[in-house]
Design an enzyme around this catalytic site. Structure first.
Site, PDB file in Angstrom:
ATOM      1  N   GLU A  47       0.718  -1.242  -0.170  1.00  0.00           N
ATOM      2  CA  GLU A  47      -0.133  -0.073  -0.144  1.00  0.00           C
ATOM      3  C   GLU A  47       0.971   1.150   0.181  1.00  0.00           C
ATOM      4  O   GLU A  47       2.121   1.189   0.546  1.00  0.00           O
ATOM      5  CB  GLU A  47      -0.910   0.073   1.300  1.00  0.00           C
ATOM      6  CG  GLU A  47      -1.590   1.214   1.402  1.00  0.00           C
ATOM      7  CD  GLU A  47      -2.208   1.159   2.962  1.00  0.00           C
ATOM      8  OE1 GLU A  47      -1.583   0.515   3.954  1.00  0.00           O
ATOM      9  OE2 GLU A  47      -3.339   1.722   3.003  1.00  0.00           O
ATOM     10  N   ASN A 107      -7.159   6.301  -1.877  1.00  0.00           N
ATOM     11  CA  ASN A 107      -5.833   5.256  -1.709  1.00  0.00           C
ATOM     12  C   ASN A 107      -6.134   4.207  -2.374  1.00  0.00           C
ATOM     13  O   ASN A 107      -7.214   3.394  -2.075  1.00  0.00           O
ATOM     14  CB  ASN A 107      -5.850   4.907   0.093  1.00  0.00           C
ATOM     15  CG  ASN A 107      -4.767   3.786   0.477  1.00  0.00           C
ATOM     16  OD1 ASN A 107      -3.952   3.306  -0.435  1.00  0.00           O
ATOM     17  ND2 ASN A 107      -4.799   4.157   1.944  1.00  0.00           N
ATOM     18  N   LYS A 124      -9.596   2.190  -1.820  1.00  0.00           N
ATOM     19  CA  LYS A 124      -9.747   1.734  -0.386  1.00  0.00           C
ATOM     20  C   LYS A 124     -10.789   1.819   0.174  1.00  0.00           C
ATOM     21  O   LYS A 124     -11.420   3.145   0.226  1.00  0.00           O
ATOM     22  CB  LYS A 124      -8.517   2.288   0.346  1.00  0.00           C
ATOM     23  CG  LYS A 124      -8.472   1.185   1.637  1.00  0.00           C
ATOM     24  CD  LYS A 124      -7.413   1.877   2.563  1.00  0.00           C
ATOM     25  CE  LYS A 124      -6.995   1.287   3.729  1.00  0.00           C
ATOM     26  NZ  LYS A 124      -5.854   1.850   4.447  1.00  0.00           N
ATOM     27  N   GLU A 143      -6.215   8.751   7.643  1.00  0.00           N
ATOM     28  CA  GLU A 143      -6.719   8.173   6.285  1.00  0.00           C
ATOM     29  C   GLU A 143      -8.069   9.095   6.304  1.00  0.00           C
ATOM     30  O   GLU A 143      -8.316   9.066   4.881  1.00  0.00           O
ATOM     31  CB  GLU A 143      -6.631   6.923   6.451  1.00  0.00           C
ATOM     32  CG  GLU A 143      -5.072   6.203   6.364  1.00  0.00           C
ATOM     33  CD  GLU A 143      -5.080   4.770   5.994  1.00  0.00           C
ATOM     34  OE1 GLU A 143      -4.749   4.110   6.831  1.00  0.00           O
ATOM     35  OE2 GLU A 143      -5.772   4.493   4.744  1.00  0.00           O
ATOM     36  N   CYS A 169      -4.771  -2.949   2.702  1.00  0.00           N
ATOM     37  CA  CYS A 169      -4.778  -2.696   4.407  1.00  0.00           C
ATOM     38  C   CYS A 169      -5.677  -3.002   5.353  1.00  0.00           C
ATOM     39  O   CYS A 169      -6.094  -4.273   5.332  1.00  0.00           O
ATOM     40  CB  CYS A 169      -4.037  -1.529   4.455  1.00  0.00           C
ATOM     41  SG  CYS A 169      -3.148  -1.417   6.099  1.00  0.00           S
ATOM     42  N   ASN A 194       0.202  -0.857   5.236  1.00  0.00           N
ATOM     43  CA  ASN A 194       1.187  -0.135   6.288  1.00  0.00           C
ATOM     44  C   ASN A 194       0.622  -0.230   7.577  1.00  0.00           C
ATOM     45  O   ASN A 194      -0.506   0.319   7.834  1.00  0.00           O
ATOM     46  CB  ASN A 194       1.220   1.110   5.595  1.00  0.00           C
ATOM     47  CG  ASN A 194       2.071   1.606   4.511  1.00  0.00           C
ATOM     48  OD1 ASN A 194       2.817   2.514   4.287  1.00  0.00           O
ATOM     49  ND2 ASN A 194       1.687   0.747   3.344  1.00  0.00           N
TER      50      ASN A 194
END
Ligand code: ING
Length: 311
Positions: A47, A107, A124, A143, A169, A194
């Site tokens: 990621e 993302n 994501k 995020e 993730c 991550n």
């Protein structure tokens, strides 16, 4: 004749905040070369593989974070990666921060085939963390500030004779992620992550970070009869430890191979995709065994609602 694909997880060590895209790309080209010498036909990068995990930084004015995002893909910095992969006839998954022409931020991960062509994109869906500065945390996990929830759903694509799906993730912690893709026929689910070594949202024993990392991917690989590849960005980035533990997981749920370091490290496995068939045809034969008339709360409710009489 079994469908054997040599798969790889191309784990990356830390990316410093001041490390250039070019430096990241040259590290990734090295991993592509290693993958080629080991006969891989598809590898999975982490990621946000082109930059440090920048959601650990707070910025009042989000537009000041624009340099962390890619405005187009491929671009000048990443083209050498696409070219090296195409020369080696290796397909890959690449995670990065996407800034669209309309100014939307995601993302994102892409699926690139063995000719260097982008054949799939995923954004994501499950964004962890928070959107405002949280003084209680030793470092931020913003995020929800820097990305929108993905708007493309969970797709699957034909990739080298298999059906492949993508996640990113935190998505790996939600069973819906895998079930939606395996209901679309996914045989391989690939994802980068991550994951900070420290859970800044609550007190948690440290060994649970890696336990939950593998538990989520192993259990969902088993429950969906899929191969799962999870690739870490690992090591200490700007003082923040990210866990490693990149792995290739069989449809049985067993880890076939796992990274040993917190650095750039390629792990590979000759995966027989046809071993998905037994679980998908028997114990997890969805058409035979699922009872969807009892599952509706899963898509009708977001949070918990006590049944009448339990209040
Ligand atoms: N990272 C973490 C992950 O889901 C997190 C966020 C950390 C969630 C700790 C829960 C506990 O692996 C990303 N990037 O989603």
């Amino acid at each position: 004749m079994s469908r054997i694909i040599i798969l790889g997880a191309a784990q990356m060590g830390p990316i410093a905040p001041d490390e250039s895209r070019e430096s990241c790309v040259s590290r990734m080209v090295d991993l592509i070369k290693q993958a080629s010498s080991r006969g891989c036909s598809f590898i999975v990068f982490p990621e946000l593989a082109l930059t440090t995990f920048f959601p650990r930084y707070y910025e009042e004015d989000i537009t000041k974070m624009d340099d962390w995002y890619e405005k187009e893909m491929p671009n000048k910095a990443t083209r050498p990666l696409f070219e090296a992969a195409a020369d080696a006839k290796i397909g890959f998954y690449l995670g990065y921060a996407e800034l669209t022409p309309e100014g939307r931020r995601f993302n994102t991960a892409i699926l690139v085939d063995q000719n260097g062509k982008i054949v799939g994109k995923y954004r994501k869906v499950h964004l962890p963390g928070h959107s405002e500065y949280d003084p209680k945390r030793p470092f931020q996990h913003l995020e929800k500030r820097y990305f929108e929830p993905g708007d493309l759903g969970f797709g699957v694509w034909r990739q080298q004779g298999s059906i492949m799906g993508m996640a990113i993730c935190n998505d790996r912690r939600w069973p819906e992620t895998y079930r939606v893709m395996s209901l679309k026929g996914a045989e391989i689910i690939v994802l980068g992550y991550n994951t900070p070594d420290l859970n800044t949202s609550g007190k948690e024993q440290n060994h649970l970070r890696m336990f939950h990392n593998h538990l989520t991917m192993q259990s969902n690989a088993y429950m969906n009869g899929c191969w799962v590849i999870g690739t870490a960005k690992a090591g200490i980035e700007d003082g923040c430890m990210l866990i490693g533990g990149s792995c290739i997981i069989q449809p049985s749920g067993e880890i076939a191979t796992q990274a040993a370091t917190l650095d750039d490290e390629l792990i590979t496995f000759a995966a027989d995709i046809d071993i998905c068939n037994m679980p998908k045809d028997t114990i997890f034969n969805f058409a035979k065994h699922r009872r969807i008339e009892h599952y509706s709360v899963i898509t009708e409710q977001t949070g918990v609602e006590l049944p009448k009489g339990l209040n």
